[in-house]
Design a protein around this motif. Structure first.
Motif, mmCIF file in Angstrom:
data_model
loop_
_atom_site.group_PDB
_atom_site.id
_atom_site.type_symbol
_atom_site.label_atom_id
_atom_site.label_comp_id
_atom_site.label_asym_id
_atom_site.label_seq_id
_atom_site.Cartn_x
_atom_site.Cartn_y
_atom_site.Cartn_z
ATOM 1 N N ALA A 69 31.094 42.795 27.923
ATOM 2 C CA ALA A 69 31.851 43.971 28.296
ATOM 3 C C ALA A 69 30.860 44.976 29.051
ATOM 4 N N ASP A 70 29.680 45.093 28.561
ATOM 5 C CA ASP A 70 28.829 46.271 29.344
ATOM 6 C C ASP A 70 28.689 46.258 30.861
ATOM 7 N N ASP A 94 36.426 36.787 30.077
ATOM 8 C CA ASP A 94 36.699 38.383 29.690
ATOM 9 C C ASP A 94 37.415 38.472 28.414
ATOM 10 N N TYR A 95 38.008 37.610 27.900
ATOM 11 C CA TYR A 95 38.900 37.550 26.736
ATOM 12 C C TYR A 95 37.698 37.591 25.600
ATOM 13 N N ASP A 98 35.751 40.770 25.302
ATOM 14 C CA ASP A 98 36.496 41.797 24.626
ATOM 15 C C ASP A 98 36.310 43.163 25.558
ATOM 16 N N VAL A 99 36.652 42.657 27.160
ATOM 17 C CA VAL A 99 36.402 43.463 27.880
ATOM 18 C C VAL A 99 37.766 44.778 27.710
ATOM 19 N N ASP A 100 37.779 45.866 28.326
ATOM 20 C CA ASP A 100 38.750 46.867 28.297
ATOM 21 C C ASP A 100 39.730 46.578 29.410
ATOM 22 N N PHE A 101 40.759 45.974 29.333
ATOM 23 C CA PHE A 101 41.633 45.431 30.390
ATOM 24 C C PHE A 101 42.227 46.827 30.825
ATOM 25 N N GLU A 102 42.412 47.950 29.884
ATOM 26 C CA GLU A 102 43.180 49.070 30.635
ATOM 27 C C GLU A 102 42.358 49.534 31.810
ATOM 28 N N MET A 103 40.861 49.775 31.351
ATOM 29 C CA MET A 103 40.102 50.290 32.811
ATOM 30 C C MET A 103 39.965 49.336 33.800
ATOM 31 N N LYS A 105 42.543 47.458 34.945
ATOM 32 C CA LYS A 105 43.865 47.762 35.496
ATOM 33 C C LYS A 105 44.006 49.097 36.192
ATOM 34 N N ASP A 106 43.391 50.246 35.639
ATOM 35 C CA ASP A 106 43.498 51.333 36.426
ATOM 36 C C ASP A 106 42.574 51.319 37.599
#
Length: 125
Positions: A69-70, A94-95, A98-103, A105-106
């Motif tokens: 995730a980093d 990616d799952y 545990d990445v930030d999917f919202e980041m 997406k944005d």
């Protein structure tokens, strides 16, 4: 196994296909996958530069952006330099990371594309 560890991580393969279609303007679609970004900025810059050199109308990414995730934020800093809308989906790594999917997406949205997690996108180009 040797290819997966030693060759493929640095392997950019380009294949061109012409699909017969009854369209007024052909669309140049580029697909890439399995980036598994781990901090090798030179390699990622090469990938982005290669994508841009092919002048696609649309870019599709089909999973495994990072190993940890980093590395999501630095990977996105390079991917937003792609000069075509970027559409993507997460991969198993990616799952697992545990990445930030919202980041993601944005950033894809800012770039002109979409992160398609648990949905589909159907538009006329």
């Amino acid at each position: 196994m040797v290819n997966a560890c030693a060759v493929e991580p640095e392997w950019i393969k380009v294949r061109e296909f012409i699909l017969e279609a009854n369209v007024s303007k052909p669309i140049r679609l580029l697909h890439f996958t399995d980036l598994h970004y781990k901090g090798d900025l030179d390699y990622l810059t090469t990938v982005v530069d290669r994508i841009n050199s092919l002048s696609p109308d649309l870019v599709c990414f089909t999973g495994d952006l990072v190993e940890e995730a980093d590395f999501v934020a630095p990977a996105l800093e390079q991917l937003i330099k792609i000069k075509a809308p970027l559409f993507g989906i997460p991969g198993n790594h990616d799952y697992w990371a545990d990445v930030d999917f919202e980041m993601i997406k944005d950033r894809f949205h800012e770039q002109g594309g979409k992160w398609l997690r648990r949905k589909h996108q159907l538009e006329r180009l």
